[in-house]
Design an enzyme around this catalytic site. Structure first.
Site, PDB file in Angstrom:
ATOM      1  N   CYS A   2      -7.357  -1.388   8.523  1.00 42.34           N
ATOM      2  CA  CYS A   2      -5.979  -1.436   8.010  1.00 42.34           C
ATOM      3  C   CYS A   2      -5.510  -0.030   7.638  1.00 42.34           C
ATOM      4  O   CYS A   2      -4.425   0.402   8.015  1.00 42.34           O
ATOM      5  CB  CYS A   2      -5.885  -2.367   6.801  1.00 42.34           C
ATOM      6  SG  CYS A   2      -6.078  -4.100   7.253  1.00 42.34           S
ATOM      7  N   GLU A  22       0.839  -1.202   0.000  1.00 36.84           N
ATOM      8  CA  GLU A  22       0.000   0.000   0.000  1.00 36.84           C
ATOM      9  C   GLU A  22       0.872   1.250   0.000  1.00 36.84           C
ATOM     10  O   GLU A  22       1.759   1.407   0.820  1.00 36.84           O
ATOM     11  CB  GLU A  22      -0.926  -0.007   1.229  1.00 36.84           C
ATOM     12  CG  GLU A  22      -1.842  -1.222   1.308  1.00 36.84           C
ATOM     13  CD  GLU A  22      -2.894  -1.252   0.199  1.00 36.84           C
ATOM     14  OE1 GLU A  22      -3.032  -0.251  -0.524  1.00 36.84           O
ATOM     15  OE2 GLU A  22      -3.567  -2.299   0.071  1.00 36.84           O
ATOM     16  N   HIS A  30      -1.275  -5.688   2.254  1.00 39.81           N
ATOM     17  CA  HIS A  30      -2.480  -6.512   2.328  1.00 39.81           C
ATOM     18  C   HIS A  30      -2.180  -7.898   1.757  1.00 39.81           C
ATOM     19  O   HIS A  30      -1.508  -8.016   0.720  1.00 39.81           O
ATOM     20  CB  HIS A  30      -3.625  -5.863   1.541  1.00 39.81           C
ATOM     21  CG  HIS A  30      -4.533  -5.034   2.393  1.00 39.81           C
ATOM     22  ND1 HIS A  30      -4.738  -3.688   2.183  1.00 39.81           N
ATOM     23  CD2 HIS A  30      -5.313  -5.373   3.477  1.00 39.81           C
ATOM     24  CE1 HIS A  30      -5.597  -3.242   3.095  1.00 39.81           C
ATOM     25  NE2 HIS A  30      -5.947  -4.226   3.883  1.00 39.81           N
TER      26      HIS A  30
END
Ligand code: PCA
Length: 210
Positions: A142, A79, A166
């Site tokens: 998250c 991410e 993730h």
């Protein structure tokens, strides 16, 4: 002081396990260098931000790698961005449901990862594990923990490199689905996470063993 902090999440949304917690446990029991810390965070919008804040301030690690599960993903997704938004699709494990709320009132709209995300994706792929660079960690726990980690580092002037990955679901989770989701074996995920750590701690200072 730890050089490395690795976190995962407890199960949520009806699942009985969370691959991120399984990878963290595996890491803690097998490859973890002695000066690394690990933690499993609750899927709780009040407790999880407190825990990641305490962990960062106590350990002041060189690297903070946060892991979470993303249903439907087929690859490890590194991410790039954390946004200042809670927009939960489902309540957290304590029943809290936050919609259209900022994580930090008056905080910046977003933070970029402070880790070399593109190098990490390449390293994961080079280890033979599918990986993607992702532009959104969503708007659930998250993203929240990722945003808080980057905010704590920015406001406390910590030089910790923070990044969130993730993970797909595990095959055992999909075996209960009526329409099965994409999955990845735990060993494969772990090989990818290990490669990502080696990329974010160059010169193999991660001490991460196979
Ligand atoms: N995944 C959720 C929260 C916990 C987890 O493992 C998310 O993507 O926000």
């Amino acid at each position: 002081m730890s050089t490395l902090l690795v976190t995962g999440f407890e199960p949520f949304g009806g699942d009985l396990i969370n691959p991120s917690a399984e990878v963290v446990r595996w890491f803690a029991n097998n490859g973890k260098p002695s000066d690394a810390a690990t933690a499993i965070l609750p899927v709780d919008a009040v407790q999880a931000p407190r825990m990641i804040t305490d962990l960062l301030l106590n350990h002041q690690p060189d690297v903070c790698l946060m892991l979470g599960q993303a249903n439907g993903y087929a690859a490890l997704s590194v991410e790039r961005v954390a946004i200042n938004l809670c927009d939960f699709r489902i309540p957290d494990n304590a029943g809290v449901w936050r919609i259209d709320e900022p994580i930090v009132e008056d905080g910046p709209a977003a933070y970029f990862s402070t880790a070399p995300v593109r190098d990490m994706v390449q390293a994961i792929r080079a280890a033979g594990v599918p990986a993607d660079l992702s532009l959104s960690a969503g708007a659930y726990l998250c993203n929240m923990v990722y945003y808080i980690a980057l905010h704590v580092c920015a406001t406390h002037r910590l030089s910790t490199r923070c990044v969130f990955i993730h993970l797909p679901s595990l095959p055992s989770q999909a075996s209960l689905d009526s329409r099965p989701r994409p999955t990845m074996a735990l060993e494969t995920m772990y090989a990818g996470v290990r490669a990502a750590l080696q990329a974010v701690m160059p010169g193999d200072k991660s001490g991460v063993r196979g």
